[in-house]
Design a protein around this motif. Structure first.
Motif, PDB file in Angstrom:
ATOM      1  N   SER A  49      51.760 -18.844  24.210  1.00 18.42           N
ATOM      2  CA  SER A  49      50.672 -19.437  23.441  1.00 18.42           C
ATOM      3  C   SER A  49      49.560 -18.415  23.225  1.00 18.42           C
ATOM      4  CB  SER A  49      50.106 -20.655  24.184  1.00 18.42           C
ATOM      5  OG  SER A  49      49.446 -20.248  25.377  1.00 18.42           O
ATOM      6  N   GLU A  50      48.697 -18.705  22.263  1.00 14.08           N
ATOM      7  CA  GLU A  50      47.556 -17.837  21.998  1.00 14.08           C
ATOM      8  C   GLU A  50      46.644 -17.753  23.213  1.00 14.08           C
ATOM      9  OE1 GLU A  50      45.964 -19.737  18.558  1.00 14.08           O
ATOM     10  OE2 GLU A  50      47.172 -18.549  17.160  1.00 14.08           O
ATOM     11  N   ARG A  51      46.512 -18.865  23.929  1.00 10.47           N
ATOM     12  CA  ARG A  51      45.661 -18.866  25.123  1.00 10.47           C
ATOM     13  C   ARG A  51      46.235 -17.945  26.198  1.00 10.47           C
ATOM     14  NH1 ARG A  51      43.863 -24.230  28.646  1.00 10.47           N
ATOM     15  NH2 ARG A  51      42.769 -23.087  30.297  1.00 10.47           N
ATOM     16  N   PHE A 235      32.829 -14.205  20.111  1.00  6.62           N
ATOM     17  CA  PHE A 235      33.132 -14.101  18.683  1.00  6.62           C
ATOM     18  C   PHE A 235      34.371 -13.257  18.428  1.00  6.62           C
ATOM     19  CE2 PHE A 235      32.833 -11.625  14.763  1.00  6.62           C
ATOM     20  CZ  PHE A 235      32.817 -12.642  13.823  1.00  6.62           C
ATOM     21  N   TRP A 236      34.389 -12.029  18.973  1.00  8.82           N
ATOM     22  CA  TRP A 236      35.438 -11.084  18.610  1.00  8.82           C
ATOM     23  C   TRP A 236      36.807 -11.470  19.176  1.00  8.82           C
ATOM     24  CZ3 TRP A 236      35.059  -8.024  14.703  1.00  8.82           C
ATOM     25  CH2 TRP A 236      33.811  -7.558  14.295  1.00  8.82           C
ATOM     26  N   THR A 237      36.829 -12.130  20.326  1.00  9.40           N
ATOM     27  CA  THR A 237      38.116 -12.497  20.918  1.00  9.40           C
ATOM     28  C   THR A 237      38.822 -13.571  20.114  1.00  9.40           C
ATOM     29  OG1 THR A 237      37.255 -11.948  23.117  1.00  9.40           O
ATOM     30  CG2 THR A 237      39.242 -13.307  23.034  1.00  9.40           C
ATOM     31  N   THR A 238      38.078 -14.501  19.563  1.00 19.39           N
ATOM     32  CA  THR A 238      38.682 -15.647  18.877  1.00 19.39           C
ATOM     33  C   THR A 238      38.701 -15.507  17.360  1.00 19.39           C
ATOM     34  OG1 THR A 238      36.531 -16.765  18.927  1.00 19.39           O
ATOM     35  CG2 THR A 238      38.061 -17.254  20.728  1.00 19.39           C
ATOM     36  N   THR A 359      34.868 -14.261  26.976  1.00 24.13           N
ATOM     37  CA  THR A 359      36.228 -14.292  26.456  1.00 24.13           C
ATOM     38  C   THR A 359      36.987 -15.512  26.970  1.00 24.13           C
ATOM     39  OG1 THR A 359      36.333 -11.879  26.274  1.00 24.13           O
ATOM     40  CG2 THR A 359      38.430 -13.041  26.421  1.00 24.13           C
ATOM     41  N   LEU A 360      36.888 -15.756  28.279  1.00 17.86           N
ATOM     42  CA  LEU A 360      37.611 -16.866  28.892  1.00 17.86           C
ATOM     43  C   LEU A 360      37.126 -18.213  28.370  1.00 17.86           C
ATOM     44  CD1 LEU A 360      39.568 -17.989  31.029  1.00 17.86           C
ATOM     45  CD2 LEU A 360      37.691 -17.827  32.687  1.00 17.86           C
ATOM     46  N   ILE A 361      35.808 -18.412  28.395  1.00 18.36           N
ATOM     47  CA  ILE A 361      35.258 -19.714  27.991  1.00 18.36           C
ATOM     48  C   ILE A 361      35.478 -19.955  26.508  1.00 18.36           C
ATOM     49  CG2 ILE A 361      33.131 -21.076  27.816  1.00 18.36           C
ATOM     50  CD1 ILE A 361      32.147 -19.613  30.336  1.00 18.36           C
ATOM     51  N   ALA A 362      35.348 -18.904  25.692  1.00 19.26           N
ATOM     52  CA  ALA A 362      35.577 -19.058  24.253  1.00 19.26           C
ATOM     53  C   ALA A 362      37.037 -19.390  23.965  1.00 19.26           C
ATOM     54  CB  ALA A 362      35.172 -17.786  23.515  1.00 19.26           C
ATOM     55  N   SER A 363      37.963 -18.806  24.732  1.00 19.32           N
ATOM     56  CA  SER A 363      39.377 -19.105  24.543  1.00 19.32           C
ATOM     57  C   SER A 363      39.679 -20.567  24.872  1.00 19.32           C
ATOM     58  CB  SER A 363      40.239 -18.187  25.423  1.00 19.32           C
ATOM     59  OG  SER A 363      40.061 -16.837  25.072  1.00 19.32           O
ATOM     60  N   ILE A 364      39.066 -21.050  25.946  1.00 15.73           N
ATOM     61  CA  ILE A 364      39.235 -22.467  26.305  1.00 15.73           C
ATOM     62  C   ILE A 364      38.616 -23.363  25.235  1.00 15.73           C
ATOM     63  CG2 ILE A 364      38.591 -24.237  27.990  1.00 15.73           C
ATOM     64  CD1 ILE A 364      38.694 -22.015  30.136  1.00 15.73           C
ATOM     65  N   ALA A 365      37.418 -22.985  24.784  1.00 14.55           N
ATOM     66  CA  ALA A 365      36.742 -23.770  23.747  1.00 14.55           C
ATOM     67  C   ALA A 365      37.560 -23.795  22.464  1.00 14.55           C
ATOM     68  CB  ALA A 365      35.347 -23.205  23.480  1.00 14.55           C
ATOM     69  N   TRP A 371      36.846 -23.573  16.099  1.00 11.04           N
ATOM     70  CA  TRP A 371      35.707 -22.699  15.815  1.00 11.04           C
ATOM     71  C   TRP A 371      34.369 -23.326  16.190  1.00 11.04           C
ATOM     72  CZ3 TRP A 371      35.675 -17.852  15.753  1.00 11.04           C
ATOM     73  CH2 TRP A 371      34.663 -17.102  15.135  1.00 11.04           C
ATOM     74  N   THR A 372      34.282 -24.641  16.127  1.00 13.67           N
ATOM     75  CA  THR A 372      33.040 -25.316  16.541  1.00 13.67           C
ATOM     76  C   THR A 372      32.759 -25.053  18.013  1.00 13.67           C
ATOM     77  OG1 THR A 372      33.340 -27.050  14.884  1.00 13.67           O
ATOM     78  CG2 THR A 372      31.871 -27.534  16.744  1.00 13.67           C
ATOM     79  N   GLY A 373      33.802 -25.128  18.837  1.00 14.58           N
ATOM     80  CA  GLY A 373      33.634 -24.858  20.257  1.00 14.58           C
ATOM     81  C   GLY A 373      33.200 -23.424  20.528  1.00 14.58           C
ATOM     82  N   VAL A 374      33.774 -22.471  19.800  1.00 20.62           N
ATOM     83  CA  VAL A 374      33.399 -21.064  19.956  1.00 20.62           C
ATOM     84  C   VAL A 374      31.935 -20.860  19.578  1.00 20.62           C
ATOM     85  CG1 VAL A 374      33.814 -18.713  19.117  1.00 20.62           C
ATOM     86  CG2 VAL A 374      35.750 -20.236  19.585  1.00 20.62           C
ATOM     87  N   THR A 375      31.497 -21.491  18.508  1.00 24.37           N
ATOM     88  CA  THR A 375      30.109 -21.366  18.068  1.00 24.37           C
ATOM     89  C   THR A 375      29.147 -21.898  19.126  1.00 24.37           C
ATOM     90  OG1 THR A 375      30.796 -21.623  15.761  1.00 24.37           O
ATOM     91  CG2 THR A 375      28.468 -22.001  16.261  1.00 24.37           C
TER      92      THR A 375
END
Length: 397
Positions: A49-51, A235-238, A359-365, A371-375
């Motif tokens: 998976s992407e995660r 931003f850059w990881t996702t 990176t970790l939290i954005a990947s989970i989000a 994208w809303t979660g990443v923002t």
């Protein structure tokens, strides 16, 4: 404390040496970021998976943080050029291991060692601060930092293109060749610097605790750095996952091409370094934090469906966060010229631990809210940075 007499150091930084470190900082740090536009290709190749593939980026930054903490302080204890030259063979081997990995677990191990060994730019930045005359210190730091940041951003452009047209493995193999060539150049041209610390490794590491406990400005700079890089990394990881979906339907080459926009922001340290000592740094940090929040609005609102929103957001957030990074390092180097590598270790370890968390939290989000979660994650880290600065800046001052 065993931080005894300080050896007399050169007080002149030649243009040739400055450019050698500026270019080298970009070339070496790029190895840590080749993987980000390639994550989707890696996930497809290993059928995960992407995660799961995102762990490659997280582990690389964790390895970098470990190297910062345990290896960078040695530059205050040993001759710097000899230490730098000794590290390069391990960079080459780590990149080759990544290139020939046929399981995700092996790539993850290789990524850890890539991060662990590619800490050379964090030896170059204090070296520039040590060699430069006091009135040139901020400018010299800004130059090397710009090289480092351009390397981070250009690495995404290059790896996105190579990954799309040749495959992700070739990027790491090319990186190994570049590192071998630069290693030869460093051996022949980098000046030597005598150690400033005389004592045991245990005393050296204990001094990190001393600096962190006694210097409120260093603690605050470390907090700002950790939060800012967490926001940057989110931003850059996702980004590559966001661009793969609707309405963009773009590949890794397009995600990498966004690095071109980030280069404009990476030039800020070189330009700001000439005037930073004449500005009110507290007010500047507040203004730059506001700019970062504004940029996340672009990234999360127009940037969710339109290229122009992402483009404006990238330009603004890179300029804001890299300027804050330069301010942080200018503050800590000016306060501790006798321990530039150790205070840089404290600051940059915090910085990349923050990046790993981002990176970790954005990947989970991303997995739950896209994208809303990443923002929300990126915005949240900027808010935390600003809140810490507002609460503790007076004490640090």
């Amino acid at each position: 404390m065993a931080d005894s007499r300080r050896e007399e150091q050169p007080s002149h930084l030649s243009s040739r040496t400055l450019w050698l470190m500026t270019v080298g900082a970009g070339l070496v740090v790029a190895n840590n970021y080749y993987n980000q536009p390639l994550l989707a290709l890696i996930a497809a190749d290993f059928r995960v998976s992407e995660r799961e593939a995102s762990a490659v980026a997280s582990i690389t930054q964790i390895g970098y943080a470990v190297g910062l903490f345990f290896l960078v302080p040695l530059a205050d204890m040993f001759y710097r050029r000899r230490l730098i030259v000794a590290i390069f063979p391990f960079i080459v081997v780590s990149l080759l291991l990544a290139s020939f990995s046929h399981e995700l677990s092996w790539l993850t191990v290789a990524s850890f060692f890539i991060g662990l060994t590619c800490i050379i730019p964090q030896l170059f930045v204090p070296l520039a601060a040590t060699l430069a005359a006091p009135k040139e210190r901020s400018r010299s730091i800004g130059m090397v930092m710009s090289g480092l940041l351009i390397g981070i951003l250009a690495s995404r452009i290059i790896s996105g293109f190579v990954g799309q047209h040749m495959g992700w493995r070739y990027m790491f193999f090319i990186g190994a060749i570049v590192m071998f060539a630069y290693w030869i150049v460093v051996m022949k041209t980098l000046p030597e610097i005598k150690p400033s610390f005389h004592g045991s490794y245990r005393s050296l590491m204990h001094s990190l605790v001393h600096y962190f406990r006694t210097d409120a400005a260093l603690r605050l700079a470390s907090w700002r750095g950790a939060c800012s890089f967490a926001s940057f990394a989110a931003f850059w990881t996702t980004l590559v996952f966001h661009l793969e979906g609707q309405p963009f339907r773009a590949g890794s080459d397009v995600a990498g091409a966004f690095g071109i926009l980030g280069i404009a922001g990476a030039l800020v340290p070189a330009m700001l370094g000439k005037t930073i000592d004449r500005l009110d740094r507290n007010k500047l940090i507040v203004a730059l934090s506001g700019l970062a929040l504004f940029s996340w609005w672009f990234i999360g609102s127009p940037g969710s469906t339109r290229y122009w929103g992402l483009i404006i957001g990238v330009l603004l957030i890179d300029m804001a966060l890299q300027a804050i990074h330069l301010i942080n390092q200018s503050v800590i180097f000016a306060k501790h010229p006798e321990a530039t590598n150790r205070v840089n270790t404290i600051y940059m370890t915090s910085y990349f631990v923050g990046g790993s968390l981002g990176t970790l939290i954005a990947s989970i989000a991303w997995g739950h809210f896209q994208w809303t979660g990443v923002t929300i994650v990126g915005t949240g880290f900027v808010v935390l940075m600003l809140a810490g600065h507002m609460l503790f800046s007076r004490q640090a001052k």
